[in-house]
Scaffold this motif. Structure first.
Motif, PDB file in Angstrom:
ATOM      1  N   TYR A 126     -26.711  -8.805   2.591  1.00 13.12           N
ATOM      2  CA  TYR A 126     -26.539  -7.376   2.779  1.00 13.12           C
ATOM      3  C   TYR A 126     -27.832  -6.679   2.418  1.00 13.12           C
ATOM      4  O   TYR A 126     -28.534  -7.084   1.496  1.00 13.12           O
ATOM      5  CB  TYR A 126     -25.386  -6.858   1.914  1.00 13.12           C
ATOM      6  CG  TYR A 126     -24.081  -7.514   2.273  1.00 13.12           C
ATOM      7  CD1 TYR A 126     -23.406  -7.150   3.434  1.00 13.12           C
ATOM      8  CD2 TYR A 126     -23.563  -8.522   1.489  1.00 13.12           C
ATOM      9  CE1 TYR A 126     -22.233  -7.774   3.781  1.00 13.12           C
ATOM     10  CE2 TYR A 126     -22.380  -9.143   1.835  1.00 13.12           C
ATOM     11  CZ  TYR A 126     -21.715  -8.767   2.977  1.00 13.12           C
ATOM     12  OH  TYR A 126     -20.552  -9.382   3.330  1.00 13.12           O
ATOM     13  N   CYS A 139     -29.831  -3.449   1.161  1.00 10.12           N
ATOM     14  CA  CYS A 139     -29.663  -2.254   0.337  1.00 10.12           C
ATOM     15  C   CYS A 139     -30.991  -1.525   0.307  1.00 10.12           C
ATOM     16  O   CYS A 139     -32.044  -2.139   0.166  1.00 10.12           O
ATOM     17  CB  CYS A 139     -29.261  -2.622  -1.090  1.00 10.12           C
ATOM     18  SG  CYS A 139     -27.773  -3.606  -1.185  1.00 10.12           S
ATOM     19  N   CYS A 166     -25.766   0.342   0.936  1.00 15.21           N
ATOM     20  CA  CYS A 166     -25.649  -1.089   1.137  1.00 15.21           C
ATOM     21  C   CYS A 166     -24.910  -1.290   2.446  1.00 15.21           C
ATOM     22  O   CYS A 166     -24.056  -0.488   2.837  1.00 15.21           O
ATOM     23  CB  CYS A 166     -24.885  -1.749  -0.020  1.00 15.21           C
ATOM     24  SG  CYS A 166     -24.645  -3.515   0.196  1.00 15.21           S
ATOM     25  N   CYS A 201     -22.814  -3.499   3.112  1.00 13.94           N
ATOM     26  CA  CYS A 201     -21.585  -4.270   3.002  1.00 13.94           C
ATOM     27  C   CYS A 201     -20.370  -3.385   3.313  1.00 13.94           C
ATOM     28  O   CYS A 201     -20.421  -2.172   3.188  1.00 13.94           O
ATOM     29  CB  CYS A 201     -21.463  -4.880   1.606  1.00 13.94           C
ATOM     30  SG  CYS A 201     -20.961  -3.738   0.321  1.00 13.94           S
ATOM     31  N   HIS A 254     -23.234  -5.146  -4.849  1.00  8.57           N
ATOM     32  CA  HIS A 254     -24.599  -5.534  -4.497  1.00  8.57           C
ATOM     33  C   HIS A 254     -25.610  -4.560  -5.076  1.00  8.57           C
ATOM     34  O   HIS A 254     -26.653  -4.958  -5.583  1.00  8.57           O
ATOM     35  CB  HIS A 254     -24.726  -5.610  -2.979  1.00  8.57           C
ATOM     36  CG  HIS A 254     -23.708  -6.499  -2.341  1.00  8.57           C
ATOM     37  ND1 HIS A 254     -22.684  -6.020  -1.550  1.00  8.57           N
ATOM     38  CD2 HIS A 254     -23.522  -7.832  -2.417  1.00  8.57           C
ATOM     39  CE1 HIS A 254     -21.922  -7.020  -1.163  1.00  8.57           C
ATOM     40  NE2 HIS A 254     -22.403  -8.132  -1.672  1.00  8.57           N
ATOM     41  N   LEU A 255     -25.284  -3.282  -4.958  1.00  9.39           N
ATOM     42  CA  LEU A 255     -26.186  -2.289  -5.541  1.00  9.39           C
ATOM     43  C   LEU A 255     -26.240  -2.423  -7.055  1.00  9.39           C
ATOM     44  O   LEU A 255     -27.302  -2.322  -7.659  1.00  9.39           O
ATOM     45  CB  LEU A 255     -25.725  -0.877  -5.150  1.00  9.39           C
ATOM     46  CG  LEU A 255     -25.938  -0.506  -3.687  1.00  9.39           C
ATOM     47  CD1 LEU A 255     -25.197   0.773  -3.344  1.00  9.39           C
ATOM     48  CD2 LEU A 255     -27.417  -0.347  -3.394  1.00  9.39           C
TER      49      LEU A 255
END
Lengths: 933, 152
Positions: free
Chosen positions: B76, B78, B85, B87, B105-106
């Motif tokens: 993904y 970002c 992101c 996602c 993810h962030l």
């Protein structure tokens, strides 16, 4: 953390103390399908409890919060011996405390065989009697033989068959399920037959559930395994059994919302691989362990909280009492602005000072906590430890986190009513996505982090090791990098980077400190010249990135570095420079772009073979400052780097013919006049140099598009080296090398980062300025002649400015114009400077004439004449009495005169050109090759 | 009125960074606080960091973008300058529902910064452009179906 657990545990203590007076004798038997736990296993349990039980430091009993995956089936109940009596009593006596803190060593392999605590048949009657929940397996109808009763039964230890008396005093028997543990709980309507022995296991869901070394006895709890049995824990102490088979739903669940219990059956191979494992020993695993314990504690606490209205007031624990003033939502959190009514003891909160009573706080609640709490403005809330306090720098008030244990003290309505009243929807405040969070420490720390990063980049290097190493070998051990960004990335404010970067010194120049560099450096060291400028390097790394480095060494030394490949260390970032903020720097960078050789791709460390057709010019660069002592910029190689782009010296004609705007240019030129002509030029704000070179002087007479001479403006920001100042003070014509002068709109300006150097005879470019014709020819005054240029003027005198015409005597020896006339000596003059009588004083005259110039017919041309021209003009105009008749001067031809254009003013329809007649600088000694005329 | 959560997160991350710097270990209470604020994303993000799944991709022109290798094996993208992101969880929980401050993810990007295990990758400007373009296409292509995905 540990101290924070107290309130919850104190409640537990109170209740449990009553319940289990003879805890030691209670020992559950472990029943396993077809096997039984060994004493070693029991020992493991005790150890595990020892580890994870440190938190409840106030409790004197065991809280069976932590247990391991085990399985017990009913049909093996009778097989179970009592192997663990001693162990559990040991537990009771030695393991009074449970904390959440994780310790990586908690779960060794043997821990996986932690025995289940057995609950025997007596439990049933007691549970029945108490109207309490009983625990059963949801599958006991379905899978008779495989019945797994998973009970996170905190009190299981007192359900010892040998201790009937304990059953009677258990008025507070609680079957608390760990929310996330693999406890399966029956609601009241699913009571097992009282007389039937119920085997239970106490399990804790932890990351150990993923350990599969002991599959036979492991009852795995796996949140993502296909079969889940979820018990929904309601705060009204009713258990709802929810069967859930969705294997996907768990991962996105908020932590504390509907608890799921998954039972991993032994001998079912697919379960062992279904869960995506967390990395062993990682932070995620650590947090998961913590989370499991926390959930257990929350479940227990909440249950007790509901069953027994607690009155925390007066307790010693660090209970925070707040009144909610305002409540809103941010994301899924509830943010309550609260007034603190009572403060905890100073020592209780783990993370900071105790808030003053009356202080305002912001208390965060998770959605789940908020759902239980049902807080409204004006409610008074007890927040039990462990809460966390977060002090926000510059924040208006402190933030309270980890508010899992909250209770309303005085509700506006009764708790029960609140439960069923529709929750008022809170206003939600949106949070912008347009900014990122700033981690202070990331921008506060430099070299340590960088080297830690280095060590982390190599798998298997310990943190601590790399950390210490970094501090010890700050500079020395740093590897040579090829990107300036490595400095930037390691740069944390206030510290000096230990990173060494290989750079090519593209330019060396001096800068005045007016951009704040000096104040940021905080120290003053001697510099290249007396004007207090800094020596600077413009460096470029192999990736093409530029940086400007403020040095502490002298300019003379720095000049040796130009063109060399250097290793640079001990510098820090002063600022990031962008095109908009530092156009001067970027005009210089643009003159060095694109690079002459292909750049290195930082990732591979080798020049990329690919020839790029277009490289966008850089949009930013960094300005560095070298540490007074640690800063080192040393040449690595003696030869000139291939990346170096020396200034392209062009002739003036070529420079003027190109139409580029706002570019840097370099040229050799002869200075034929300078204004002002002062000895101390450094005191001067503005300097004009009138220059020319061979290409301008020898151009075709018919081509008037280019001037024969050119004014060059020296801005105050251009730092003149001492050798140039010396030359300027000589007031002779000289050749200079102008490096990286700025050409804008046809005007050449020397600004910051322009370097003016005396032209050394050996460096003299043969075709350029050395063999200028003599005398130098100037352009005639024309309509195109600009201000501050020089020109030759020819014309007829049409008027004399009588108001400014005067004469005065000067000393014939020293030229001093301030002579004293002494009447007593008969009117003779004496010179104060020479300290003697001036017997034959010279007459200095001041005269402006107006010329009618055929080359500029529309304009009034006013010329301030030099003495020589005045004498020539007045030679025939002198009358007998020493005065001059204006009429005798009018109509006389003047010129050609060499003049500096002082101003051109347009008044209404007329244009006044004010000229000053000048003498060009003497060419004597300008170049050895050029003989004087 | 101002929101409190961003500064809470900033301070939390800063304290974690300070702890890493000072003792190379994040205390339990900070981990729990992280979990308090971010819920289950905290563990997942930490696992991503444990696995060194975060990569900072930069190009000579100064563009920077993060790529996070998700637990599903997908990567993904970002952005480094704001919270974005690619996602599905970001689209759903952060953008649409505003239930979460960040996707995992962030959060992993922040954690990898303070734990210093963010991987670095320098690519050419064209490569980075291609990467971003490809990602944009992918988002557009998946735009119709993103609601069905909840797990990033």
């Amino acid at each position: 953390m540990s101290g924070a657990r107290r309130p919850g545990t104190s409640k537990r203590k109170r209740n449990w103390h009553i319940e289990h007076p003879s805890f030691r004798e209670e020992r559950s038997q472990q029943l396993r399908r077809g096997n039984f736990k060994t004493v070693e296993a029991a020992d493991s349990l005790s150890k595990a409890w020892l580890k994870c039980g440190e938190g409840f430091q106030d409790t004197s009993e065991i809280l069976s919060l932590a247990s391991e995956k085990t399985g017990i089936t009913e049909k093996h109940l009778e097989l179970s011996p009592k192997p663990k009596t001693e162990t559990t009593s040991k537990n009771a006596s030695e393991l009074p405390n449970i904390i959440w803190s994780s310790s990586e060593s908690d779960f060794s392999d043997e821990d996986k065989t932690l025995p289940a605590l057995q609950r025997d048949g007596r439990h049933g009657p007691r549970a029945d009697r108490l109207g309490d929940r009983t625990i059963s397996c949801p599958e006991d109808e379905d899978i008779e033989d495989e019945l797994q009763v998973i009970d996170w039964e905190v009190n299981s230890d007192k359900e010892d068959p040998g201790g009937p008396s304990e059953c009677e005093d258990d008025k507070g028997t609680l079957d608390i399920s760990d929310c996330d543990s693999c406890a399966s709980l029956t609601s009241d309507d699913r009571l097992c037959e009282p007389s039937e022995p119920i085997s239970t296991e106490i399990l804790e869901y932890s990351s150990d559930s993923e350990k599969e070394e002991d599959p036979e006895h492991s009852l795995f709890i796996d949140s993502e395994s296909p079969h889940k049995y979820q018990a929904d824990f309601k705060s009204d102490a009713r258990w709802c059994l929810v069967s859930q088979t969705d294997s996907e739903a768990n991962s996105a669940e908020p932590t504390l919302t509907p608890q799921k219990y998954t039972v991993k059956f032994p001998k079912t191979p697919e379960y062992s691989v279904t869960k995506k494992k967390l990395l062993r020993g990682g932070l995620a695993e650590r947090l998961q362990e913590l989370q499991n314990r926390k959930r257990s504690a929350i479940s227990l606490w909440r249950h007790r909280c509901v069953s027994y209205q607690m009155t925390p007031l007066g307790r010693k624990s660090g209970v925070l009492t707040v009144k909610i003033l305002e409540l809103h939502e941010e994301c899924s959190m509830q943010v309550a602005v609260c007034e603190q009514l009572a403060g905890p003891p100073i020592t209780s909160p783990p993370g900071g000072l105790a808030p003053r009573p009356g202080a305002y706080l912001k208390v965060l609640f998770t959605r789940e906590t908020a759902d239980h709490l049902m807080g409204h403005p004006q409610d008074i809330i007890y927040i039990f430890p462990p809460w966390q306090k977060l002090l926000i720098p510059n924040g208006s008030c402190s933030i309270i986190l980890n508010t899992y244990f909250c209770q309303k003290a005085i509700a506006k309505e009764t708790v029960r009513e609140d439960l069923y009243s529709p929750d008022i929807s809170l206003s939600r405040r949106n949070i912008t996505l347009a900014q990122t969070f700033r981690i202070k420490d990331i921008t506060d720390n430099s070299s340590i982090n960088q080297t830690t990063y280095d060590s982390l980049a190599t798998p298997g290097t310990g943190w601590t090791h790399g950390h210490e190493k970094a501090e010890q070998h700050l500079i020395v051990a740093a590897p040579l990098r090829n990107s300036l960004l490595d400095i930037v990335e390691s740069q944390r404010a206030g510290l000096w980077s230990g990173v060494r970067v290989q750079v090519v010194v593209q330019r060396v120049y001096s800068l005045l400190s007016r951009d704040g560099a000096r104040s940021q450096q905080g120290h003053t060291v001697g510099h290249a010249d007396a004007s207090g400028a800094w020596s600077c390097l413009l460096v470029q790394d192999a990736c093409g990135m530029f940086g400007e480095v403020f040095l502490n060494s002298t300019l003379w030394k720095s000049r040796q570095l130009e063109g060399k490949s250097c290793s640079m260390s001990g510098v820090k970032v002063l600022q990031k420079a962008t095109r908009g903020r530092t156009p001067g720097l970027f005009s210089l960078i643009d003159s060095l772009w694109p690079p002459v050789i292909s750049l290195t791709e930082p990732s591979c460390g080798q020049p990329s073979g690919e020839t790029k057709t277009y490289l966008p010019p850089p949009i930013f660069c960094y300005i560095f400052s070298a540490h007074p002592t640690l800063g080192q910029i040393d040449a690595i190689e003696d030869h000139i780097s291939k990346l170096y782009q020396p200034p392209v010296v062009r002739c003036l004609k070529e420079i003027l013919q190109t139409n580029e705007c706002s570019t840097r240019c370099s040229f050799y030129a002869r200075v034929i006049y300078q204004k002002p002509q002062l000895k101390n030029l450094l005191a001067q704000k503005e300097i004009w140099l009138l220059v020319t070179d061979i290409t301008l002087q020898t151009q075709d007479e018919r081509d008037h598009s280019l001037p024969k001479t050119l004014p060059v403006y020296i801005a105050p920001s251009c730092v003149l080296g001492p050798e140039v100042v010396e030359e300027l003070a000589l007031l002779v014509s000289y050749n200079l090398l102008f490096r990286d002068a700025f050409k804008d709109n046809g005007q050449i300006v020397c600004i910051e980062r322009t370097v003016i150097l005396p032209q050394k005879p050996l460096l003299c470019v043969p075709s350029a300025s050395c063999d200028l014709p003599s005398p130098v020819t100037l352009d005639e005054l024309s309509a195109l002649t600009p201000v501050n240029s020089i020109c030759s003027v020819q014309g007829t005198v049409v008027d004399v400015d009588e108001s400014t015409a005067f004469s005065w005597p000067v000393c014939d020896r020293c030229g001093n114009g301030r002579l004293e006339q002494k009447p007593e000596d008969g009117g003779t003059f004496s010179c104060g400077d020479c300290s003697q009588l001036v017997l034959s004083p010279l007459q200095e005259r001041h005269l402006h004439v107006f010329l009618d110039c055929p080359t500029r017919p529309e304009s009034t041309v006013k010329v301030k004449l030099l003495e020589s021209s005045i004498s020539l003009l007045l030679m025939s105009a002198a009358s007998e009495d020493g005065s001059y008749e204006v009429e005798s001067v009018l109509g006389k031809e003047m010129g050609p005169l060499l003049c500096f254009v002082q101003s051109i003013t347009t008044q209404q329809s007329s244009c006044v050109v004010t000229l000053e007649e000048i003498e060009l600088l003497s060419t004597e000694g300008a170049t050895a090759a050029q003989p004087p005329p | 009125m101002a929101v409190a959560l961003p500064e809470v997160v900033e301070e939390l991350l800063s304290e974690m960074a300070a702890a890493v710097r000072d003792s190379a270990r994040i205390p339990d209470e900070l981990l729990l606080s992280l979990e308090f604020v971010f819920g289950s994303s905290a563990i997942q993000a930490l696992d991503l960091v444990d696995r060194e799944s975060v990569t900072l991709i930069s190009s000579p022109s100064g563009r920077r973008v993060y790529q996070v290798l998700g637990s599903s094996g997908k990567t993904y993208t970002c952005l480094a300058s704001c919270h974005y992101c690619s996602c599905p969880a970001f689209s759903f929980s952060v953008l649409r529902k505003s239930d979460s401050l960040l996707c995992k993810h962030l959060l992993a990007i922040y954690l990898s910064q303070l734990l210093r295990n963010c991987q670095q990758l320098h690519v050419s400007d064209k490569q980075l452009t291609d990467l971003l373009m490809e990602d944009t296409r992918r988002i557009k292509g998946a735009a119709g179906t993103w609601t069905s995905k909840t797990e990033a």
